[in-house]
Design a protein around this motif. Structure first.
Motif: not given
Length: 261
Positions: A80-84, A86-89, A95-104
């Motif tokens: 599992w991947a979890t966003v800490v 959400p601001r991509g550099r 693209s990775v953050i968008g692929a994970i989706g709004p649930d994070g």
């Protein structure tokens, strides 16, 4: 004579396969520009090195590793991947953050697939092709198909020879002579495969010969201990197996399996 017809079929099979592979390799060699742009002077970026080494999937894996080591993304060994953060550099991280989706949170396997097919990776690939460092998709797949045809011919020729040897040999013709005649097209196909192993790999992988030379210079920088940039170079060039942390390596090596209820 029956065996002569089979011999002609063996020659036709071997000749057609080898000719198609040769033409595909020539087209692939001519499809890439012969001049390398400013990238030769400034070297490869990490994303460029990842693409030339392992294609779009390697770019996605490198992005995941870089974000995880910066604690902006958590990658669990369970897949599992979890966003800490959400601001991509850059476009790859976004693209990775968008692929994970709004649930994070999402499974790593679909995130990797979606990120590998993102516009940012396609743009990166187009730039490398224009620079003469990457091989166009069409050239790479055509040569690979040609190699498969020659391999099939290398199996078909001895099979035809075996069928030709099943009936009794015609009067005045020894079975050894028939086998020798079939050995000739088999030698041609095996020689073609040997040449393809030496010459075709630069056109069947992601990097062109110029790109492979630049990768070789970059790979030498990843040997031994070093800083974070050196570590990421190693991951870009060698893939998941270069990851030192067992849990992180297990997370990226994870493949989704059906869950048992």
């Amino acid at each position: 004579m029956f065996w002569v017809l089979l011999l002609l079929l063996a020659w036709a099979t071997a000749g057609t396969a080898c000719t198609r592979l040769s033409l595909a390799a020539v087209r692939a060699a001519g499809s890439a520009p012969h001049t390398v742009t400013v990238r030769r002077e400034r070297g490869l970026t990490l994303y460029e090195a990842a693409f030339l080494s392992g294609g779009p999937a390697r770019v996605a894996e490198l992005t995941l590793v870089a974000m995880a080591r910066q604690r902006r993304l958590l990658l669990a060994h369970t897949g599992w991947a979890t966003v800490v953060d959400p601001r991509g550099r850059d476009d790859m991280e976004r693209s990775v953050i968008g692929a994970i989706g709004p649930d994070g949170q999402s499974r790593i396997a679909p995130v990797r697939s979606a990120a590998a097919g993102a516009d940012a990776v396609r743009s990166l690939a187009d730039g490398l092709v224009r620079a003469g460092l990457a091989v166009p998709d069409g050239a790479r797949t055509t040569v690979a198909a040609g190699v498969r045809r020659v391999r099939a011919a290398a199996v078909a020729v001895p099979a035809l020879g075996t069928v030709a040897l099943l009936p009794p040999a015609p009067a005045g013709t020894s079975r050894h002579l028939i086998a020798l005649w079939f050995a000739l097209p088999l030698t041609v196909t095996l020689s073609c495969l040997a040449l393809a192993r030496v010459e075709a790999p630069p056109y069947s992988r992601w990097a062109s010969p110029a790109g492979q030379r630049m990768l070789g210079r970059l790979a030498r920088q990843s040997g031994g201990a070093g800083d974070e940039h050196t570590y990421l170079i190693s991951v870009a060039v060698h893939g998941v197996r270069a990851i030192g942390e067992p849990e992180l390596r297990a997370a990226l090596a994870h493949r989704d399996r059906p869950r048992r209820e």
